[in-house]
Motif scaffolding. Structure first.
Motif, PDB file in Angstrom:
ATOM      1  N   ALA A   1      -4.423  -5.056   4.238  1.00 45.01           N
ATOM      2  CA  ALA A   1      -3.635  -5.154   3.007  1.00 45.01           C
ATOM      3  C   ALA A   1      -3.629  -6.593   2.500  1.00 45.01           C
ATOM      4  CB  ALA A   1      -2.208  -4.695   3.262  1.00 45.01           C
TER       5      ALA A   1
ATOM      6  N   SER B   1       0.481   1.410  -7.974  1.00 48.87           N
ATOM      7  CA  SER B   1      -0.982   1.444  -7.917  1.00 48.87           C
ATOM      8  C   SER B   1      -1.547   0.646  -6.749  1.00 48.87           C
ATOM      9  CB  SER B   1      -1.562   0.903  -9.229  1.00 48.87           C
ATOM     10  OG  SER B   1      -1.098  -0.428  -9.471  1.00 48.87           O
ATOM     11  N   SER B   2      -0.733   0.372  -5.742  1.00 48.25           N
ATOM     12  CA  SER B   2      -1.248  -0.312  -4.560  1.00 48.25           C
ATOM     13  C   SER B   2      -2.231   0.607  -3.836  1.00 48.25           C
ATOM     14  CB  SER B   2      -0.087  -0.706  -3.637  1.00 48.25           C
ATOM     15  OG  SER B   2       0.656   0.446  -3.254  1.00 48.25           O
ATOM     16  N   PRO B   3      -3.051   0.065  -2.939  1.00 52.26           N
ATOM     17  CA  PRO B   3      -4.083   0.872  -2.270  1.00 52.26           C
ATOM     18  C   PRO B   3      -3.508   2.107  -1.580  1.00 52.26           C
ATOM     19  CG  PRO B   3      -4.470  -1.453  -1.861  1.00 52.26           C
ATOM     20  CD  PRO B   3      -3.153  -1.367  -2.561  1.00 52.26           C
TER      21      PRO B   3
ATOM     22  N   GLU C   1      -8.356   8.839  -7.357  1.00 53.83           N
ATOM     23  CA  GLU C   1      -8.387   7.410  -7.056  1.00 53.83           C
ATOM     24  C   GLU C   1      -8.981   7.218  -5.666  1.00 53.83           C
ATOM     25  OE1 GLU C   1      -4.572   5.510  -6.098  1.00 53.83           O
ATOM     26  OE2 GLU C   1      -3.634   7.486  -6.281  1.00 53.83           O
TER      27      GLU C   1
ATOM     28  N   HIS D   1      -8.455   4.874   1.245  1.00 53.25           N
ATOM     29  CA  HIS D   1      -8.873   4.440   2.567  1.00 53.25           C
ATOM     30  C   HIS D   1      -8.366   5.470   3.579  1.00 53.25           C
ATOM     31  CE1 HIS D   1      -9.830   0.589   0.693  1.00 53.25           C
ATOM     32  NE2 HIS D   1      -8.591   0.546   0.225  1.00 53.25           N
TER      33      HIS D   1
ATOM     34  N   GLY E   1       0.825  -1.199   0.000  1.00 50.84           N
ATOM     35  CA  GLY E   1       0.000   0.000   0.000  1.00 50.84           C
ATOM     36  C   GLY E   1       0.860   1.250   0.000  1.00 50.84           C
TER      37      GLY E   1
ATOM     38  N   ARG F   1     -14.412   0.634   1.117  1.00 51.72           N
ATOM     39  CA  ARG F   1     -13.482   1.642   1.620  1.00 51.72           C
ATOM     40  C   ARG F   1     -13.368   1.453   3.134  1.00 51.72           C
ATOM     41  NH1 ARG F   1     -13.919   5.693  -2.407  1.00 51.72           N
ATOM     42  NH2 ARG F   1     -12.732   7.242  -1.230  1.00 51.72           N
TER      43      ARG F   1
ATOM     44  N   TRP G   1      -3.791   5.086   1.240  1.00 48.44           N
ATOM     45  CA  TRP G   1      -4.337   5.391   2.567  1.00 48.44           C
ATOM     46  C   TRP G   1      -3.997   6.829   2.942  1.00 48.44           C
ATOM     47  CZ3 TRP G   1      -6.909   1.960   5.962  1.00 48.44           C
ATOM     48  CH2 TRP G   1      -6.990   0.630   5.520  1.00 48.44           C
TER      49      TRP G   1
END
Length: 287
Positions: free
Chosen positions: A286, A112-114, A136, A139, A40, A219, A116
């Motif tokens: 994750a 392009s990982s999540p 994008e 979280h 992430g 989310r 936060w």
């Protein structure tokens, strides 16, 4: 308790220009540990005024722990704060929102990982407002979030009026300070030159959940608070906020932990329980 410095992932200084004012924002980018899969990208949005300084060590320890676990982590100093250009008196709430967007844009270079947004106190207010403005999904991770900017501002302004109140000369002091801000003037508070544009923006800020599109992927919101008491519970205001975020479609995980309120203690303190709980939750979400 913590890994030796020689084993820490590298942290790279970042100098990020702002199109708003042409000044640079300073950031520290923590790279994922060697050989770790990227899990992430995390943007830390710091607390307000002296709370930022008190919380720096905890933020650094958490950033390092997350990086060792495979996260990119960017700590950005907002306009007029830390090592960024400008003075505190140059800041505005709108400029700080821009700074959060600048930090998120920088993290887009890390894959392009999540994503936060990790907000501390007033930083949680900024994160909540900016989350819906990004290209994008993001979280959120909140540390001791302020329920409203108005309450936080009033607490800060009391630092200016406290000496007068103690001496018996403070009658109407808060109203006088508020009148100065209403007139567009800056006010000196505890060594900080507080500009009206920043005070007014903070005062209007609320910890409102960003609306999610109907087909939006899940989310997550991780919400952690500390209490010096062993069996503490969330305040009614926090509980109402939890329900509002859940009702807006956010998957909330909240925990009240025991530890010092390090953002306001006289000495720099650590809260190991918060570090451990945050890392465990981030690793869990994750995958």
């Amino acid at each position: 308790m913590h890994a030796a410095t020689s084993h820490l992932p590298r942290a790279l200084p970042q100098f990020l220009p702002s199109a708003r004012d042409g000044l640079q924002r300073f950031g520290l980018l923590h790279q994922p540990g060697a050989g770790r899969a990227v899990r992430g990208r995390v943007l830390f949005v710091h607390a307000f005024a002296e709370e930022m300084n008190k919380a720096r060590r905890m933020a650094a320890l958490q950033a390092q722990a997350l990086a060792r676990a495979g996260f990119w982590v960017l700590q950005i100093d907002l306009l007029g704060c830390g090592d960024s250009d400008g003075d505190f008196g140059d800041a505005s709430w709108a400029a700080w929102q821009d700074d959060v967007r600048i930090g998120a844009e920088q993290l887009r270079h890390c894959g392009s990982s999540p994503l936060w947004l990790w907000g501390m106190r007033a930083g949680a207010l900024l994160a909540a407002e900016v989350a819906s403005q990004l290209p994008e999904p993001a979280h959120c991770l909140f540390w001791q979030p302020a329920s409203s900017g108005k309450q936080l501002l009033q607490q800060f302004l009391r630092l200016k009026t406290a000496s007068g109140l103690i001496s018996g000369q403070g009658k109407g002091a808060m109203a006088e300070v508020q009148a100065q801000l209403d007139a567009g003037a800056s006010v000196e508070v505890a060594g900080y030159q507080l500009p009206a544009a920043l005070a007014k923006g903070l005062e209007k800020s609320r910890l409102t959940p960003p609306a999610l599109a109907e087909a939006s992927p899940p989310r997550h919101l991780l919400w952690f608070e500390l209490s010096t008491q062993a069996e503490a519970s969330f305040s009614p205001v926090a509980q109402q906020a939890h329900e509002a975020w859940r009702a807006a479609g956010w998957q909330l995980e909240a925990a009240m932990l025991q530890g010092p309120q390090f953002w306001q203690t006289t000495e720099i303190e650590e809260a190991p329980a918060l570090l451990a709980a945050t890392l465990a939750a981030m690793e869990r979400h994750a995958g």
